[in-house]
Design an enzyme around this catalytic site. Structure first.
Site, PDB file in Angstrom:
ATOM      1  N   CYS A  91      11.266  23.650   5.844  1.00  0.00           N
ATOM      2  CA  CYS A  91      12.294  23.578   6.881  1.00  0.00           C
ATOM      3  C   CYS A  91      12.467  22.143   7.335  1.00  0.00           C
ATOM      4  CB  CYS A  91      11.939  24.509   8.024  1.00  0.00           C
ATOM      5  SG  CYS A  91      12.150  26.204   7.498  1.00  0.00           S
ATOM      6  N   GLU A 129      -4.806  -4.119 -12.249  1.00  0.00           N
ATOM      7  CA  GLU A 129      -5.079  -2.858 -11.554  1.00  0.00           C
ATOM      8  C   GLU A 129      -3.903  -1.910 -11.689  1.00  0.00           C
ATOM      9  OE1 GLU A 129      -6.812  -5.367  -7.805  1.00  0.00           O
ATOM     10  OE2 GLU A 129      -4.783  -4.577  -7.753  1.00  0.00           O
ATOM     11  N   PRO A 130      -3.623  -1.439 -12.873  1.00  0.00           N
ATOM     12  CA  PRO A 130      -2.460  -0.564 -13.045  1.00  0.00           C
ATOM     13  C   PRO A 130      -2.724   0.850 -12.529  1.00  0.00           C
ATOM     14  CG  PRO A 130      -3.619  -0.825 -15.125  1.00  0.00           C
ATOM     15  CD  PRO A 130      -4.342  -1.687 -14.130  1.00  0.00           C
TER      16      PRO A 130
HETATM   17  C1  LIG Z   1      -1.318   0.411  -5.329  1.00  0.00           C
HETATM   18  C2  LIG Z   1      -2.017  -0.740  -5.858  1.00  0.00           C
HETATM   19  C3  LIG Z   1      -2.055  -0.973  -7.233  1.00  0.00           C
HETATM   20  C4  LIG Z   1      -1.361  -0.119  -8.242  1.00  0.00           C
HETATM   21  O1  LIG Z   1       0.011  -0.341  -8.296  1.00  0.00           O
HETATM   22  P1  LIG Z   1       0.924   0.396  -9.412  1.00  0.00           P
HETATM   23  O2  LIG Z   1       2.290  -0.025  -9.102  1.00  0.00           O
HETATM   24  O3  LIG Z   1       0.714   1.856  -9.275  1.00  0.00           O
HETATM   25  O4  LIG Z   1       0.459  -0.057 -10.734  1.00  0.00           O
HETATM   26  C5  LIG Z   1      -2.787  -2.055  -7.664  1.00  0.00           C
HETATM   27  N1  LIG Z   1      -3.431  -2.881  -6.800  1.00  0.00           N
HETATM   28  C6  LIG Z   1      -3.387  -2.677  -5.464  1.00  0.00           C
HETATM   29  C7  LIG Z   1      -4.137  -3.596  -4.576  1.00  0.00           C
HETATM   30  C8  LIG Z   1      -2.691  -1.613  -4.954  1.00  0.00           C
HETATM   31  O5  LIG Z   1      -2.662  -1.439  -3.630  1.00  0.00           O
END
Ligand SMILES: *Cc1c(COP(=O)(O)O)cnc(C)c1O
Length: 413
Positions: A328, A259-260
């Site tokens: 501010c 999940e990038p």
């Molecule tokens: C935020 C998140 C990601 C992505 O992380 P990156 O560091 O942006 O690649 C993947 N999986 C989950 C569950 C997340 O919460």
């Protein structure tokens, strides 16, 4: 992208403005895919929270990515962008059972990260398969705010609770289709990641009906010169080998999922702001831009280092500047940075502005959130208008003459 292209975009669409280079997103997607070419079933689920403009989601969908979502609203954005429900995984933390049920009703994959909800969901919907987010208690990266796999993290079901987890699964007869971990952003050490993966493989052996193993994300990208980045190719080679071995032992070709977020979009993004004031004090020279942490909060929130380039004078003599915003509140983007000489009116470009920048923007100081522009095939395309005054008051309810009651004046001391 060339600096002249970026400058033209500020002329056309004004500033401050976020610009996203589609080609860079595509090349990052392909790079990650190629690194795992020996895995038969690879699925990249782009983490929507990094950058959730519909145009970006549509591009990801076109590339064959799935979508990782953390709220029902992100699920709905994904569906609106054209993702099939089964291409969306919903990985929330701390949300209500009702929200999880609403996501399940939309047909997306469900990832549960605590035993309480797992038991309740499994009891009422034993027929809906779910994935389980495991916390392997491995510390990735150095910043505990963005490292979410360690022992005190709120994320995931602890590996020490596997016996309890298995009892819930057995009693409710629910189906577990995936095992997931996300150890947090910034994987510096591949061996640490592989170590966490081994824990995930061990956990996976407890479940007989898996379709996928999701290794989350945390791929580090360089922010400044000399930064270490995750060696994707090495990780791909080593993890693919282990994954293929695991599948052989398991007796089924599972899907390897990631999940990038940051890896796909961070370097594709540029944030452009104009210098309003150059102010010499006794100790430093401030360059104040028409923005602040209301538009880009990462430097103040995480101490993130975004490279700043004066694209109006990229060949000028370098001097030290503190780059600050116009709100501010202390909103320092950079302290004592060497930047090509700045004149009022110059456009500064903040690099790595694709991930967690626009999505974290706010209206603080009643400022408008910036416009967003996609750069695709040599053309700029406006993908979000700059906000206007109407946006600031849209949901406010006018109290009309509440304080003007005929015979009664509001007490003024
Ligand atoms: C935020 C998140 C990601 C992505 O992380 P990156 O560091 O942006 O690649 C993947 N999986 C989950 C569950 C997340 O919460």
């Amino acid at each position: 992208m060339k600096y002249s292209d970026l400058l033209n975009i500020t002329q056309e669409h004004g500033n401050p403005v976020y610009v996203y280079d589609a080609e860079k997103i595509i090349s990052q997607f392909n790079r990650l895919t190629n690194a795992f070419s020996t895995v038969k079933n690879l699925k990249l689920n782009y983490a929507a929270k990094a950058l959730s403009n519909l145009a970006i989601l549509k591009l990801m969908n076109k590339l064959g990515s799935g979508l990782d979502t953390v709220s029902i609203q992100e699920v709905k954005l994904g569906l609106l962008a054209g993702f099939k429900p089964e291409s969306i995984i919903y990985t929330p933390n701390g949300v209500s059972l009702e929200e999880i049920e609403a996501a399940a009703a939309l047909g997306v994959r469900i990832n549960i990260d605590n035993l309480s909800i797992l038991e309740q969901f499994g009891s009422t919907h034993p027929d809906i398969p779910v994935c389980i987010r495991i916390n392997p208690h491995v510390m990735a990266g150095g910043n505990s705010n963005i490292s979410v796999g360690h022992i005190d993290s709120k994320f995931g079901v602890s590996i020490h609770q596997i016996p309890h987890l298995l009892r819930i699964v057995e009693l409710t007869k629910m189906k577990i289709n995936g095992i997931h971990m996300h150890t947090g952003s910034d994987i510096l050490d591949i061996d640490v990641f592989l170590y966490a993966s081994e824990i995930l493989f061990e956990t996976a052996k407890n479940f007989k009906e898996l379709d996928f193993i999701d290794f989350g994300s945390g791929f580090k990208v360089p922010y400044k010169n000399g930064d270490i980045e995750t060696n994707i190719e090495e990780l791909g080679e080593k993890l693919s080998k282990r994954f293929n071995e695991f599948c052989e032992g398991y007796g089924k070709e599972l899907t390897l999922a990631f999940e990038p977020g940051k890896f796909l979009v961070s370097e594709a993004g540029y944030f452009l702001a104009k210098v309003n004031v150059v102010k010499q004090t006794t100790s430093t020279v401030f360059a104040s831009v028409d923005s602040g942490f209301n538009h880009l909060i990462r430097p103040m929130l995480y101490g993130a280092n975004h490279q700043i380039i004066n694209i109006s004078n990229p060949k000028g003599r370098e001097r030290y500047y503190s780059v600050v915003g116009y709100i501010c509140e202390t909103d320092t983007f950079a302290n004592n940075r060497r930047i090509n000489e700045i004149t009022e009116g110059d456009i500064l470009c903040f690099k790595n502005a694709g991930a967690y920048c626009f999505t974290m923007a706010s209206n603080y100081n009643s400022r408008y959130r910036p416009a967003e522009v996609l750069w695709y095939q040599g053309k700029s395309l406006l993908i979000r208008e700059r906000e206007s005054f109407d946006d600031l008051i849209r949901n406010q309810i006018d109290v009309k003459d509440l304080f003007e009651t005929k015979n009664q004046k509001v007490a003024v001391k």
